[in-house]
Design an enzyme around this catalytic site. Structure first.
Site, PDB file in Angstrom:
ATOM      1  N   LYS A  21       0.901  -0.208   1.502  1.00 45.61           N
ATOM      2  CA  LYS A  21      -0.071   1.066   2.241  1.00 45.61           C
ATOM      3  C   LYS A  21      -1.525   0.102   2.392  1.00 45.61           C
ATOM      4  O   LYS A  21      -1.801  -1.044   1.894  1.00 45.61           O
ATOM      5  CB  LYS A  21      -0.439   2.011   1.188  1.00 45.61           C
ATOM      6  CG  LYS A  21       0.550   3.051   1.062  1.00 45.61           C
ATOM      7  CD  LYS A  21       0.232   3.968   0.163  1.00 45.61           C
ATOM      8  CE  LYS A  21       1.459   4.789  -0.256  1.00 45.61           C
ATOM      9  NZ  LYS A  21       0.970   5.627  -1.778  1.00 45.61           N
ATOM     10  N   HIS A  22      -2.521   0.869   3.201  1.00 45.46           N
ATOM     11  CA  HIS A  22      -3.635   0.272   3.074  1.00 45.46           C
ATOM     12  C   HIS A  22      -4.314   0.008   2.072  1.00 45.46           C
ATOM     13  O   HIS A  22      -4.256   1.025   1.289  1.00 45.46           O
ATOM     14  CB  HIS A  22      -4.459   0.862   4.521  1.00 45.46           C
ATOM     15  CG  HIS A  22      -4.018   0.604   5.766  1.00 45.46           C
ATOM     16  ND1 HIS A  22      -3.857  -0.636   6.218  1.00 45.46           N
ATOM     17  CD2 HIS A  22      -3.180   1.502   6.647  1.00 45.46           C
ATOM     18  CE1 HIS A  22      -3.207  -0.463   7.687  1.00 45.46           C
ATOM     19  NE2 HIS A  22      -2.996   0.829   7.773  1.00 45.46           N
ATOM     20  N   SER A  23      -5.321  -0.851   2.119  1.00 44.72           N
ATOM     21  CA  SER A  23      -6.255  -1.005   0.736  1.00 44.72           C
ATOM     22  C   SER A  23      -7.098   0.086   0.803  1.00 44.72           C
ATOM     23  O   SER A  23      -7.290   0.782   1.797  1.00 44.72           O
ATOM     24  CB  SER A  23      -7.270  -2.282   0.826  1.00 44.72           C
ATOM     25  OG  SER A  23      -6.436  -3.524   1.024  1.00 44.72           O
ATOM     26  N   ASP A  62      -2.431  -4.075   6.029  1.00 49.87           N
ATOM     27  CA  ASP A  62      -3.713  -4.402   6.619  1.00 49.87           C
ATOM     28  C   ASP A  62      -3.496  -5.848   7.375  1.00 49.87           C
ATOM     29  O   ASP A  62      -4.351  -6.423   8.122  1.00 49.87           O
ATOM     30  CB  ASP A  62      -4.638  -5.106   5.525  1.00 49.87           C
ATOM     31  CG  ASP A  62      -5.101  -3.725   4.552  1.00 49.87           C
ATOM     32  OD1 ASP A  62      -5.059  -2.718   5.184  1.00 49.87           O
ATOM     33  OD2 ASP A  62      -5.451  -3.861   3.397  1.00 49.87           O
TER      34      ASP A  62
END
Ligand SMILES: *[C@@H]1O[C@H](CO)[C@@H](O)[C@H](O)[C@H]1NC(C)=O
Ligand SMILES: *[C@@H]1O[C@H](CO)[C@@H](O)[C@H](O)[C@H]1NC(C)=O
Ligand SMILES: *[C@@H]1O[C@H](CO)[C@@H](O)[C@H](O)[C@H]1NC(C)=O
Ligand SMILES: *[C@@H]1O[C@H](CO)[C@@H](O)[C@H](O)[C@H]1NC(C)=O
Length: 632
Positions: free
Chosen positions: A265-267, A276
């Site tokens: 998942k994105h940061s 990312d």
């Protein structure tokens, strides 16, 4: 195509079966970790990535409040986790049960509720679906003090097991395919031997009929490259399509959820996860393609004016696709202006494409031949020949730096780069994204932005913030321009493999060192941390450093030596718009998503996401075989 479909479906079912099988044991563990027959007070419905924590308060005269913070939350306020009342009688602790996050390390702070005095503080990494007790009691070893100890009642499950299994299966598939290809090549080799023995004449006939691509491969491909000639129209470079395919396939996988693992998942704010990586790579490779295709179109004698028309039309199509097709959630109701999100991935691609393509078109020069007349400053001609573009890009970058660090934002510190919310000890809750967030809210309006930024979970940000906002687009243009530079290197030195590899190495090192200087190799401490939400300049330099490195590996293996054809990434790379739009539109349709037996299980999510991603590769393969390409 039918056979390929069958084979891939088989592979997918084998994969899902294998993923489901070894998880059996942990799954039972997970089941028993779910409370079933607990009394109401202790009943906690555990979610994915959570552990059960029972807090035993044995203190007779202290009500406790437990505060929690994640190790990954930078300079965050502690959040109240639970209250535990004082123990009623000695030897009869009062117990509170709560689910705590098991993704990252936790910091627990226990305070006396009334006096607000810290009793103890501890750091602990809980494991998914584990059962833990935190014992708070008086101990007397010389001095009277309060001890807080964590005891493991039931071991957690290994959350990463499914990823490991999937990875091993993938590796096994790759090895199997390589082995098969090796056997086939042996067969070819045998045929060739027998034919060579039978008659040299047949061999020559076969070779001349087939053309002799295989011979060029055998010679290391250099002859093939020379065959382009300085004036010849350059062929499509396979490594570019392969790289685009790799980025796209990872993008599909993480967009579908990536097994709900945090690293897919994105940061939350600063930092870099697998998710990312891909968007900037996509932008980078778009830059390379712009240069390669524009050069060949101009060489074919297309007028600049017609090309400009095409660029405008394409950007318009990309932006409208983003706004109308991909963007709205049609399940929520018909498209309406009030809540329409204006920025987005395709919109950003469209704007970036427009700026970079027009810039290249304005200053397009014929690609120099490799003749001796050019030798004078040939070592830098890829940069020197494009100085006007570089000037423009540097100007844009100074605008980004100027706005980011010097634009006064009401109620927020100037030059703020943080997530707001509970970050920075909750001092600037509405300052999410500093100038970037402010500009978007001012120009586009809060309702027309992304409403669930990735910082909402960890940092509890409440304002809307768009990761594809206006200011970040400047840096995506810079990223695309670095891609243009890669394309320029590939064409300018097309017959000099060594020169190309040298330049890729140099760029990769230069950009990497820039990132080191900007970030101090730390997630949060550098002057400009790596940040996907802001598309900070260190994010661009880091990701383009990786991109040059990947090209450094792909170009010789895929294009020069032909050791790898880029399968299976090559196919989606050839049909990127279709795969991107398709995967977004059909996200919740059947073969890509189904109802899970246990929607809190990483294993089931991972299986579903891998199957969906594999299906898109398969679709791209079939379309490639049928020569269907969606080009805009
Ligand atoms: C967790 O462990 C405690 C102590 O062994 C036990 O009483 C409790 O039932 C367990 N909870 C669950 C949900 O298994
Ligand atoms: C703890 O809370 C209970 C009720 O919630 C209260 O009666 C008691 O006085 C509190 N203890 C202390 C030490 O304040
Ligand atoms: C814990 O107690 C405090 C003070 O009595 C109260 O303000 C807070 O809402 C309680 N929190 C929870 C989670 O019960
Ligand atoms: C932040 O915004 C919310 C809602 O928009 C508002 O209620 C709150 O007062 C604001 N906080 C600050 C510190 O400005």
């Amino acid at each position: 195509a039918g056979r390929a479909l069958a084979a891939l479906l088989l592979a997918a079912s084998v994969l899902s079966a294998a993923l489901l099988a070894p998880g059996g044991a942990p799954e039972r563990g997970a089941e028993s970790a779910r409370p079933r027959d607990l009394d109401k007070k202790r009943h906690v419905e555990l979610k994915m990535d959570q552990a059960l924590l029972l807090i035993h308060n044995e203190l007779l005269r202290t009500n406790l409040t437990v505060y929690w913070n994640s190790e990954r939350c930078y300079h965050c306020l502690f959040q109240v986790l639970v209250n535990v009342s004082q123990s009623r009688r000695a030897g009869e602790p009062s117990i509170a049960a709560v689910g705590v996050s098991a993704q990252h390390g936790s910091i627990l702070q226990l305070k006396a509720t009334e006096e607000e005095k810290e009793v103890c503080r501890l750091e602990y990494k809980f494991g998914e679906f584990g059962n833990y007790s935190l014992l708070v009691k008086h101990v007397q070893d010389g001095v009277d003090r309060i001890a807080c100890d964590v005891v493991v009642n039931e071991d957690p499950v290994d959350s990463n097991l499914p990823v490991t299994v999937a990875f091993l299966i993938g590796l096994a598939l790759v090895i199997a395919v390589c082995f098969l290809r090796f056997l086939l090549s042996l067969d070819d080799f045998n045929n060739w031997i027998s034919k060579a023995i039978n008659s040299r004449e047949t061999d020559r006939l076969i070779n001349s009929e087939l053309g002799s691509p295989s011979r060029a491969d055998a010679l290391g491909g250099d002859s093939q490259l020379e065959a382009w000639g300085p004036a010849a129209v350059p062929q499509r470079l396979r490594c570019v399509d392969t790289f685009r395919g790799i980025a796209l396939i990872i993008m599909v996988f993480v967009n579908y959820g990536g097994g709900k693992y945090w690293y897919f998942k994105h940061s939350s704010w600063n930092g870099l996860t697998v998710a990312d990586l891909v968007f900037p790579w996509f932008v980078f490779i778009m830059g390379s393609s712009i240069f390669l295709s524009m050069t060949s179109t101009l060489q074919r004698g297309c007028s600049k004016f017609r090309l400009l028309g095409k660029i405008v039309w394409r950007s318009f199509l990309l932006i409208s696709l983003g706004i109308v097709v991909v963007n709205p959630n049609y399940c929520l109701g018909p498209l309406s202006w009030d809540k329409l999100r204006i920025p987005g991935v395709l919109q950003r691609l469209g704007v970036t494409y427009f700026v970079v393509a027009v810039l290249e078109l304005l200053f397009a020069k014929p690609v120099p031949g490799s003749g001796a007349s050019e030798r004078r400053c040939s070592s830098l001609r890829d940069i020197l020949s494009s100085w006007p573009q570089w000037l423009f890009i540097l100007l844009l970058e100074s605008i980004w730096l100027g706005l980011t660090f010097f634009l006064p934002v009401p109620g927020c510190p100037t030059g703020y780069l943080g997530p707001g919310g509970i970050g920075d000890l909750g001092k600037y809750p509405n300052c999410t994204g500093g100038a970037a967030g402010y500009i978007d809210r001012l120009l586009l309006g809060e309702d027309h932005l992304y409403q669930h930024p990735s910082s909402a979970v960890l940092y509890h940000t409440e304002v809307a913030y768009d990761p594809e906002g206006i200011l970040g687009t400047i840096n995506s243009i810079v990223m695309a321009f670095l891609g243009v530079q890669a394309g320029r290197i590939l064409l300018y030195y097309k017959d000099q493999t060594k020169a190309i590899l040298l330049r890729f190495t140099a760029w990769s090192c230069f950009l990497g060192l820039t990132s080191v200087a900007l970030t101090k190799v730390s997630e949060n401490e550098g002057s400009i941390p790596i940040n996907k939400n802001l598309w900070s300049i260190s994010y661009v330099t880091t990701l383009s450093s990786f991109a040059f490195f990947i090209l450094l590996v792909l170009y010789p293996t895929v294009d020069v030596k032909g050791l790898w054809t880029g399968t299976p990434f090559f196919y989606p790379g050839m049909n990127s718009i279709l795969v991107y739009v398709g995967h977004e539109v059909f996200e919740s349709y059947f073969p890509f998503q189904w109802k899970l037996g246990d929607d809190q299980s990483h294993r089931e999510h991972l299986t579903q996401n891998i199957v969906a991603t594999a299906l898109w590769v398969l679709i791209a393969y079939i379309l490639y075989k049928k020569k269907i390409f969606w080009k805009i």
